[in-house]
Design a protein around this motif. Structure first.
Motif, PDB file in Angstrom:
ATOM      1  N   ASP A 179       0.797  -1.224   0.000  1.00  0.00           N
ATOM      2  CA  ASP A 179       0.000   0.000   0.000  1.00  0.00           C
ATOM      3  C   ASP A 179       0.832   1.277   0.000  1.00  0.00           C
ATOM      4  OD1 ASP A 179      -0.902  -0.238   3.565  1.00  0.00           O
ATOM      5  OD2 ASP A 179       1.024  -0.084   2.546  1.00  0.00           O
ATOM      6  N   GLY A 180       2.109   1.181  -0.284  1.00  0.00           N
ATOM      7  CA  GLY A 180       2.903   2.391  -0.442  1.00  0.00           C
ATOM      8  C   GLY A 180       3.399   3.014   0.845  1.00  0.00           C
ATOM      9  N   ASN A 181       3.479   2.225   1.917  1.00  0.00           N
ATOM     10  CA  ASN A 181       4.006   2.781   3.167  1.00  0.00           C
ATOM     11  C   ASN A 181       5.509   3.000   3.111  1.00  0.00           C
ATOM     12  OD1 ASN A 181       1.772   3.177   4.864  1.00  0.00           O
ATOM     13  ND2 ASN A 181       1.654   0.996   5.333  1.00  0.00           N
ATOM     14  N   VAL A 182       6.219   2.126   2.408  1.00  0.00           N
ATOM     15  CA  VAL A 182       7.682   2.172   2.392  1.00  0.00           C
ATOM     16  C   VAL A 182       8.191   1.889   0.981  1.00  0.00           C
ATOM     17  CG1 VAL A 182       9.815   1.190   3.329  1.00  0.00           C
ATOM     18  CG2 VAL A 182       7.775   1.311   4.766  1.00  0.00           C
ATOM     19  N   TYR A 183       9.178   2.676   0.548  1.00  0.00           N
ATOM     20  CA  TYR A 183       9.885   2.435  -0.709  1.00  0.00           C
ATOM     21  C   TYR A 183      11.363   2.303  -0.378  1.00  0.00           C
ATOM     22  CZ  TYR A 183       5.507   4.065  -2.656  1.00  0.00           C
ATOM     23  OH  TYR A 183       4.176   4.194  -2.949  1.00  0.00           O
ATOM     24  N   HIS A 184      11.935   1.179  -0.789  1.00  0.00           N
ATOM     25  CA  HIS A 184      13.357   0.923  -0.539  1.00  0.00           C
ATOM     26  C   HIS A 184      14.097   1.112  -1.853  1.00  0.00           C
ATOM     27  CE1 HIS A 184      16.657  -2.009   1.093  1.00  0.00           C
ATOM     28  NE2 HIS A 184      17.052  -0.743   1.104  1.00  0.00           N
ATOM     29  N   LEU A 185      14.938   2.123  -1.922  1.00  0.00           N
ATOM     30  CA  LEU A 185      15.676   2.413  -3.142  1.00  0.00           C
ATOM     31  C   LEU A 185      16.824   1.429  -3.328  1.00  0.00           C
ATOM     32  CD1 LEU A 185      15.788   6.317  -3.005  1.00  0.00           C
ATOM     33  CD2 LEU A 185      14.006   4.809  -3.908  1.00  0.00           C
ATOM     34  N   ASN A 186      17.345   1.391  -4.545  1.00  0.00           N
ATOM     35  CA  ASN A 186      18.440   0.496  -4.895  1.00  0.00           C
ATOM     36  C   ASN A 186      19.672   0.833  -4.053  1.00  0.00           C
ATOM     37  OD1 ASN A 186      20.610  -0.828  -6.086  1.00  0.00           O
ATOM     38  ND2 ASN A 186      20.111  -0.213  -8.168  1.00  0.00           N
ATOM     39  N   PRO A 187      20.047  -0.022  -3.101  1.00  0.00           N
ATOM     40  CA  PRO A 187      21.153   0.338  -2.199  1.00  0.00           C
ATOM     41  C   PRO A 187      22.486   0.493  -2.910  1.00  0.00           C
ATOM     42  CG  PRO A 187      20.486  -1.949  -1.864  1.00  0.00           C
ATOM     43  CD  PRO A 187      19.469  -1.339  -2.769  1.00  0.00           C
ATOM     44  N   GLY A 188      22.707  -0.264  -3.984  1.00  0.00           N
ATOM     45  CA  GLY A 188      23.965  -0.122  -4.712  1.00  0.00           C
ATOM     46  C   GLY A 188      24.100   1.233  -5.358  1.00  0.00           C
ATOM     47  N   LEU A 189      23.016   1.735  -5.944  1.00  0.00           N
ATOM     48  CA  LEU A 189      23.054   3.053  -6.562  1.00  0.00           C
ATOM     49  C   LEU A 189      23.197   4.147  -5.511  1.00  0.00           C
ATOM     50  CD1 LEU A 189      22.825   4.714  -9.176  1.00  0.00           C
ATOM     51  CD2 LEU A 189      20.336   4.727  -8.850  1.00  0.00           C
ATOM     52  N   VAL A 190      22.516   3.996  -4.385  1.00  0.00           N
ATOM     53  CA  VAL A 190      22.650   4.984  -3.303  1.00  0.00           C
ATOM     54  C   VAL A 190      24.074   4.970  -2.762  1.00  0.00           C
ATOM     55  CG1 VAL A 190      21.789   5.743  -1.055  1.00  0.00           C
ATOM     56  CG2 VAL A 190      20.197   4.756  -2.721  1.00  0.00           C
ATOM     57  N   ASP A 191      24.657   3.793  -2.613  1.00  0.00           N
ATOM     58  CA  ASP A 191      26.064   3.693  -2.189  1.00  0.00           C
ATOM     59  C   ASP A 191      26.956   4.495  -3.125  1.00  0.00           C
ATOM     60  OD1 ASP A 191      25.424   1.972  -0.106  1.00  0.00           O
ATOM     61  OD2 ASP A 191      26.020   0.152  -1.179  1.00  0.00           O
ATOM     62  N   TRP A 192      26.740   4.302  -4.427  1.00  0.00           N
ATOM     63  CA  TRP A 192      27.569   4.990  -5.418  1.00  0.00           C
ATOM     64  C   TRP A 192      27.402   6.500  -5.337  1.00  0.00           C
ATOM     65  CZ3 TRP A 192      25.769   7.844  -9.712  1.00  0.00           C
ATOM     66  CH2 TRP A 192      26.770   8.280 -10.593  1.00  0.00           C
ATOM     67  N   ALA A 193      26.171   6.964  -5.248  1.00  0.00           N
ATOM     68  CA  ALA A 193      25.925   8.407  -5.188  1.00  0.00           C
ATOM     69  C   ALA A 193      26.546   9.016  -3.942  1.00  0.00           C
ATOM     70  CB  ALA A 193      24.418   8.673  -5.216  1.00  0.00           C
ATOM     71  N   PHE A 194      26.423   8.337  -2.820  1.00  0.00           N
ATOM     72  CA  PHE A 194      27.012   8.858  -1.584  1.00  0.00           C
ATOM     73  C   PHE A 194      28.533   8.880  -1.673  1.00  0.00           C
ATOM     74  CE2 PHE A 194      28.756   8.002   2.704  1.00  0.00           C
ATOM     75  CZ  PHE A 194      28.425   9.208   3.305  1.00  0.00           C
ATOM     76  N   ALA A 195      29.132   7.795  -2.161  1.00  0.00           N
ATOM     77  CA  ALA A 195      30.594   7.740  -2.275  1.00  0.00           C
ATOM     78  C   ALA A 195      31.118   8.836  -3.194  1.00  0.00           C
ATOM     79  CB  ALA A 195      31.027   6.369  -2.775  1.00  0.00           C
ATOM     80  N   LEU A 196      30.383   9.125  -4.258  1.00  0.00           N
ATOM     81  CA  LEU A 196      30.799  10.147  -5.217  1.00  0.00           C
ATOM     82  C   LEU A 196      30.745  11.547  -4.625  1.00  0.00           C
ATOM     83  CD1 LEU A 196      31.515  10.715  -8.267  1.00  0.00           C
ATOM     84  CD2 LEU A 196      29.051  11.024  -8.610  1.00  0.00           C
ATOM     85  N   THR A 197      29.826  11.785  -3.699  1.00  0.00           N
ATOM     86  CA  THR A 197      29.539  13.159  -3.256  1.00  0.00           C
ATOM     87  C   THR A 197      29.859  13.440  -1.793  1.00  0.00           C
ATOM     88  OG1 THR A 197      27.254  12.543  -2.686  1.00  0.00           O
ATOM     89  CG2 THR A 197      27.654  13.330  -4.929  1.00  0.00           C
ATOM     90  N   LYS A 198      30.292  12.454  -1.031  1.00  0.00           N
ATOM     91  CA  LYS A 198      30.393  12.603   0.425  1.00  0.00           C
ATOM     92  C   LYS A 198      31.372  13.683   0.872  1.00  0.00           C
ATOM     93  CE  LYS A 198      33.592   8.662   0.819  1.00  0.00           C
ATOM     94  NZ  LYS A 198      34.799   9.419   1.216  1.00  0.00           N
ATOM     95  N   ASP A 199      32.328  14.039   0.030  1.00  0.00           N
ATOM     96  CA  ASP A 199      33.314  15.055   0.414  1.00  0.00           C
ATOM     97  C   ASP A 199      33.011  16.423  -0.201  1.00  0.00           C
ATOM     98  OD1 ASP A 199      34.833  13.190   1.906  1.00  0.00           O
ATOM     99  OD2 ASP A 199      35.796  12.476   0.069  1.00  0.00           O
ATOM    100  N   THR A 200      31.817  16.589  -0.738  1.00  0.00           N
ATOM    101  CA  THR A 200      31.442  17.862  -1.357  1.00  0.00           C
ATOM    102  C   THR A 200      31.400  18.979  -0.309  1.00  0.00           C
ATOM    103  OG1 THR A 200      30.063  16.650  -2.929  1.00  0.00           O
ATOM    104  CG2 THR A 200      29.698  19.032  -2.755  1.00  0.00           C
ATOM    105  N   VAL A 201      32.033  20.098  -0.624  1.00  0.00           N
ATOM    106  CA  VAL A 201      31.993  21.264   0.267  1.00  0.00           C
ATOM    107  C   VAL A 201      30.674  21.988   0.049  1.00  0.00           C
ATOM    108  CG1 VAL A 201      33.091  23.448   0.861  1.00  0.00           C
ATOM    109  CG2 VAL A 201      34.504  21.465   0.230  1.00  0.00           C
ATOM    110  N   LEU A 202      29.921  22.202   1.126  1.00  0.00           N
ATOM    111  CA  LEU A 202      28.602  22.805   1.037  1.00  0.00           C
ATOM    112  C   LEU A 202      28.616  24.218   1.612  1.00  0.00           C
ATOM    113  CD1 LEU A 202      26.440  19.736   2.127  1.00  0.00           C
ATOM    114  CD2 LEU A 202      27.102  20.459  -0.175  1.00  0.00           C
ATOM    115  N   PRO A 203      27.752  25.093   1.112  1.00  0.00           N
ATOM    116  CA  PRO A 203      27.764  26.485   1.566  1.00  0.00           C
ATOM    117  C   PRO A 203      27.352  26.627   3.021  1.00  0.00           C
ATOM    118  CG  PRO A 203      25.898  26.075   0.106  1.00  0.00           C
ATOM    119  CD  PRO A 203      26.755  24.862   0.049  1.00  0.00           C
ATOM    120  N   ASP A 204      28.007  27.545   3.698  1.00  0.00           N
ATOM    121  CA  ASP A 204      27.715  27.848   5.106  1.00  0.00           C
ATOM    122  C   ASP A 204      27.645  29.358   5.259  1.00  0.00           C
ATOM    123  OD1 ASP A 204      27.237  27.491   7.780  1.00  0.00           O
ATOM    124  OD2 ASP A 204      29.256  26.795   8.286  1.00  0.00           O
TER     125      ASP A 204
END
Length: 364
Positions: free
Chosen positions: A184-209
């Motif tokens: 019934d659409g309570n939970v959506y589990h995204l592709n963990p491999g793709l999320v792993d890749w996106a996080f690894a690619l961007t985890k050191d990004t400098v963000l505005p403060d």
């Protein structure tokens, strides 16, 4: 000779008839345009470019989404970079508008979305236990916060922690957790491999403060809230009701744990993402797209609760669009983090078209 002349006359008439019919026929359908990445934003303040930005504007301007495509079945005209194959869609606020817009996009015959990646990029309210203002959250779980029974807080039993009760249950967090209406659409589990890749690619990004963000985050007691903006993993509670406050924050933590059977950890809230995921899921069932190519990125424009010394009502009064503690930095952070993923997918299309990247994937 007369027979031959008659034959040529009939042939000439037939050719003329065929030519006339061809001229009146509608043109053959164009081949659908293959889209590489769909960027999904939820709201814009004014025009798509050149004024005060919402979630859409930085993507339109910086990814050069210059071609405007009429989209009467959706909330807003689409925007396309014809060279890169990046398509921008603005859904409108709330799950209903979003679900309708994404379904209309998926059924639009102009586009081939079978190899497309989808990036939801928007702002949200951060749990100060998990992150700080301006931080960016990649989520594995998108959890619905609307589908429930509810009793007014003034009438709940004294031993209940919340008036929210899962559908089909009699008490909060009643076990076993089984969906009342099946999937019934309570939970959506995204592709963990793709999320792993996106996080690894961007985890050191400098963000505005900003100094204002630094001052505001010091008003909270949680260690994570004190950090300068950073990229993190955490899960997303999607609800069309804009809730706020410490008690509802605790409900969000408990609700995400319950709905994910203890696997998810609440980090940030949004309003539309379950609507997006519902339509994408059914479109994937119809072989219009691939649900395993979906990413959800939310950046913290505000905290989801009051600071010490303030009431939830006072804090909510401060939490208005464009008056959020980190409104512009969060919009910028969503692009800074998200575009690294989008541009990488496009630049490596010979690989990513047919092979979904994971953390072990070697891309340029």
């Amino acid at each position: 000779m007369r027979i031959l002349s008659a034959f040529f006359l009939l042939a000439t008439i037939a050719c003329a008839a065929i030519e006339a019919t061809a001229q009146n026929d509608p043109p053959p359908p164009q081949k659908p345009l293959e889209i590489k990445v769909v960027v999904i934003n939820m709201f814009e303040v004014g025009a798509d470019t050149g004024d005060a930005p919402g979630e859409y504007q930085y993507w339109v301007e910086r990814e050069h989404l210059d071609t405007v495509l009429p989209f009467p079945a959706g909330y807003h005209d689409l925007r396309l970079n014809e060279k890169s194959g990046i398509l921008g869609v603005l859904t409108g606020v709330g799950t209903a508008r979003t679900a309708a817009t994404i379904m209309a996009l998926g059924l639009d015959a102009r586009f081939d979305l079978t190899h497309a990646y989808f990036l939801v990029a928007g702002i949200g309210g951060m749990d100060p236990r998990m992150g700080s203002l301006g931080s960016a959250v990649w989520s594995d779980y998108i959890v619905d916060g609307d589908l429930a029974h509810e009793i007014d807080a003034r009438e709940i039993p004294k031993d209940w922690s919340t008036g929210y009760v899962p559908l089909g249950k009699s008490t909060p967090y009643e076990q076993p957790r089984t969906a009342r209406f099946g999937d019934d659409g309570n939970v959506y589990h995204l592709n963990p491999g793709l999320v792993d890749w996106a996080f690894a690619l961007t985890k050191d990004t400098v963000l505005p403060d900003t100094p204002a963000m630094a001052a505001r985050r010091q008003q909270y007691t949680e260690e994570a809230a004190h950090r300068p903006p950073f990229v993190l993993r955490g899960d997303n509670l999607s609800a069309s009701t804009f809730w706020h406050g410490k008690l509802l924050n605790q409900w969000a933590r408990d609700w995400v744990k319950y709905q994910t059977d203890g696997h998810g950890t609440y980090a940030i809230c949004g309003m539309e993402d379950t609507g997006t995921l519902q339509s994408l899921t059914w479109l994937s069932h119809a072989h219009k797209l691939d649900i395993s190519r979906v990413l959800v990125l939310r950046t913290a424009s505000n905290f989801d609760q009051q600071r010490p010394g303030a009431t939830a009502a006072e804090s909510l009064g401060e939490t208005k669009i464009r008056q959020y503690s980190a409104y512009l930095p969060a919009l910028d952070a969503a692009y800074r983090v998200g575009h690294l993923v989008v541009d990488n997918l496009v630049a490596n299309w010979q690989q990513t078209r047919d092979h979904i990247p994971t953390s072990a994937t070697s891309l340029k």
